[in-house]
Every structure is written in structure tokens, then in C-alpha cells.
Design an enzyme around this catalytic site. Sequence first.
Site, mmCIF file in Angstrom:
data_model
loop_
_atom_site.group_PDB
_atom_site.id
_atom_site.type_symbol
_atom_site.label_atom_id
_atom_site.label_comp_id
_atom_site.label_asym_id
_atom_site.label_seq_id
_atom_site.Cartn_x
_atom_site.Cartn_y
_atom_site.Cartn_z
ATOM 1 N N LYS A 1 41.750 26.594 35.927
ATOM 2 C CA LYS A 1 42.485 25.796 35.186
ATOM 3 C C LYS A 1 41.625 24.416 35.083
ATOM 4 O O LYS A 1 41.946 23.692 33.888
ATOM 5 C CB LYS A 1 43.740 25.221 35.831
ATOM 6 C CG LYS A 1 44.786 26.570 35.749
ATOM 7 C CD LYS A 1 46.026 26.287 36.329
ATOM 8 C CE LYS A 1 47.229 27.127 35.971
ATOM 9 N NZ LYS A 1 48.114 26.894 36.237
ATOM 10 N N SER B 1 53.118 37.149 32.761
ATOM 11 C CA SER B 1 53.015 36.887 31.289
ATOM 12 C C SER B 1 52.959 38.045 30.353
ATOM 13 O O SER B 1 53.748 37.968 29.409
ATOM 14 C CB SER B 1 51.908 36.147 31.135
ATOM 15 O OG SER B 1 51.944 34.784 32.044
ATOM 16 N N SER C 1 50.536 39.274 37.222
ATOM 17 C CA SER C 1 50.895 38.123 36.265
ATOM 18 C C SER C 1 52.109 38.747 35.509
ATOM 19 O O SER C 1 52.449 39.952 35.244
ATOM 20 C CB SER C 1 49.939 38.091 34.967
ATOM 21 O OG SER C 1 50.456 37.270 34.090
ATOM 22 N N GLY D 1 62.155 28.415 40.053
ATOM 23 C CA GLY D 1 60.761 28.455 39.857
ATOM 24 C C GLY D 1 60.657 29.443 38.383
ATOM 25 O O GLY D 1 59.702 29.341 37.636
ATOM 26 N N ASN E 1 46.455 25.057 31.203
ATOM 27 C CA ASN E 1 46.807 26.734 31.293
ATOM 28 C C ASN E 1 47.019 27.430 29.983
ATOM 29 O O ASN E 1 47.594 28.470 29.898
ATOM 30 C CB ASN E 1 48.014 26.672 32.082
ATOM 31 C CG ASN E 1 49.274 26.258 31.391
ATOM 32 O OD1 ASN E 1 49.198 25.514 30.243
ATOM 33 N ND2 ASN E 1 50.655 26.596 31.611
ATOM 34 N N ASP F 1 52.683 23.677 32.207
ATOM 35 C CA ASP F 1 53.315 23.908 33.528
ATOM 36 C C ASP F 1 54.251 22.877 33.707
ATOM 37 O O ASP F 1 55.504 23.042 33.802
ATOM 38 C CB ASP F 1 52.050 23.677 34.563
ATOM 39 C CG ASP F 1 51.394 25.222 34.700
ATOM 40 O OD1 ASP F 1 51.747 26.365 34.254
ATOM 41 O OD2 ASP F 1 50.291 25.035 35.080
ATOM 42 N N ALA G 1 51.126 18.429 46.641
ATOM 43 C CA ALA G 1 50.210 17.689 45.920
ATOM 44 C C ALA G 1 49.189 18.467 45.299
ATOM 45 O O ALA G 1 47.841 18.095 44.913
ATOM 46 C CB ALA G 1 49.395 16.502 46.850
ATOM 47 N N GLY H 1 48.061 21.981 42.525
ATOM 48 C CA GLY H 1 47.997 22.183 41.121
ATOM 49 C C GLY H 1 49.330 21.889 40.544
ATOM 50 O O GLY H 1 49.267 21.277 39.595
ATOM 51 N N THR I 1 44.967 30.743 34.551
ATOM 52 C CA THR I 1 45.493 30.726 35.877
ATOM 53 C C THR I 1 44.414 30.671 36.854
ATOM 54 O O THR I 1 43.213 30.424 36.352
ATOM 55 C CB THR I 1 46.434 31.873 36.057
ATOM 56 O OG1 THR I 1 47.086 31.519 37.186
ATOM 57 C CG2 THR I 1 45.687 33.291 36.248
#
Length: 297
Positions: A78, A29, A27, A258, A99, A114, A139, A141, A74
Site C-alpha cells: 500500500k 474481493s 481475499s 468490519g 488501496n 479504506d 495506530a 495501517g 493490499t
Amino acid sequence: NGERMKDRVVSGKTMVCGLIGDPVEHSMSPVMHNAAFEKIGLDYVYVTFRVKPEEVGKAIEGMRALNIKGLNVTIPHKVTVLQFLDKLDHLAEKIVAVNTIVNDNGVLTGYNTDGAGLLQALLERGVEPQGKKIVILGAGGASRAISFTLADRGAHLVILNRLLELEWAKELAGRISHIFSQEVKALELSRGNLAGVLDKADILVNATSVGMSPDTEGTPVDADLLRPGLVVFDAVYNPIKTRLLGEAEKAGAITTSGLDMLVWQGALAFEKWTGQKAPAELMKEEAIKLLKKQNNE
């Protein structure tokens, strides 16, 4: 990120935020949030918790019991996490995925930042999606969060997905059509369909994993279908510049990576937990540094 933590004193007053998921070790984060806490001088710390799917309920009880201020959620939690929260934000309710959780004196509210992260990234670029025609690839998450958020903003969507998973796209398009009373089409992701819809589109969103490291040669859209004036966003952030974004730039399109969405979803969570404006630029720098390190650059 051991260097940074050395100078920080974690005390009895320190607020804890973190991430639950499985796996969590890659991660971005922790470096983003801990750098942001330090920059603003907040007595907060961000840690990761690896939580098995069957332990999600216990983890959320633990959040209450330990008075953890905020959690990011995550894969694969979720959706499962929803049933253990007290309240849901209107978008999280529609997306049916969370999230970010905020603990306000024991009342737990779920959000989904998100799609909002992408919206913020676009607005920063001077692109307002309201009233625009947007083509969304995928299509899963990421696509769900992005599609609902953009529809909520007043955009017109068409969703393309591989034939094998066309049913997912149809289900997603059906739900959005129903909730926002606008017609959303679901089509097979093929060159012919892409050519047809991109011709009239303002924004293209890749919410598939095509082009993600190690498959960096992959792209979901042939270069000759890209053109000036189109806004191209790729949810893939490793590599930061995917083949799709490189070719979009060459074609004169406006591009957003992204990484911008990743940073903004983090910044929005940070703001919900702390009530302070997030230092998004710093968070982005930290994420880039970590990516380079992980890729041995």
C-alpha cells in the site's frame, strides 16, 4: 467461485480489474466484485495477482502495458506502490497509502477507500462523524486510513495504542494535528485512559486486530465501559460479530462491523473503475457466504 464464472464469457472486450498483494488467496474481493459485475451486466472480470515486494514497480508497468482498468492494493504494497503512480487523490496523499488504482487511458491515479469505506458504513447507519468526538484504538495501517478520513470529515480524534507502539500513535496524532490544525492526543491504551475518554466520546473505533479469529475471546475494551448512545465500530470482520460488538449491543450501543467497511471500500473502488453505482448489498451477501465457507460453517 467457479460456479458463477461458468456462464460468463470472457472476451476480447472484457475489462480486467484485480488485486495485488502478498498473500492474496484469502481475499474477499474477487467474489464481491465478480458478483457485482455480473449483477449489473458489465463485461469486467476481477482476478488476484500475487506480487512480491520487489516486483511492485514491474506490476504497475504491467498494469499500464496490459491496460488493466483497476487494481486494489493490499498488504504489503500500500505504501511502496505510491512512487509508481501518476497522481494521488488528496486523502491518499495525506494517508501516504493507496488501496485502489484507476487506469484512465494510461494515467494511473491512487486512492485510499479504506477510511472512506468506514465513513460510508457510518453514514448508512445514520451516523455523521462531523463534529463528533471519536476514540480510535490502534495506530497501524487501518487506523491511519480511518483517522485521516474522519479528521478530513471534521471529527475530533483521540488515538490510543499499546505502550510498546505508543510512538506510532504519537507520530500519527502529530501529523493529523499538523495537517488539519486540530489537537489530536495520543495516549496509552489502558483501562484508565479508556474510561476517561469514552466518557465523553460519541464514537469508538477499534482499528487493532484484537478479537480477530482465532482469538475471538479477545476484546480491547471492557464491557462495563460501553454504554447506550455510543457508536461502536470494529474493523475486524472475522468473526463478523466480535466480542466487542456483541458486548456493545448488550450495552445498548449502535454497532457497525468490519464487514461493512470491507464491503464499502470495495463498492467505492467498483464505482471508480466502472462509473456505475455498486450493488453493495449483494457484495455483502457474497462476502458473508465466503467467510462462512472459509470458516467451515
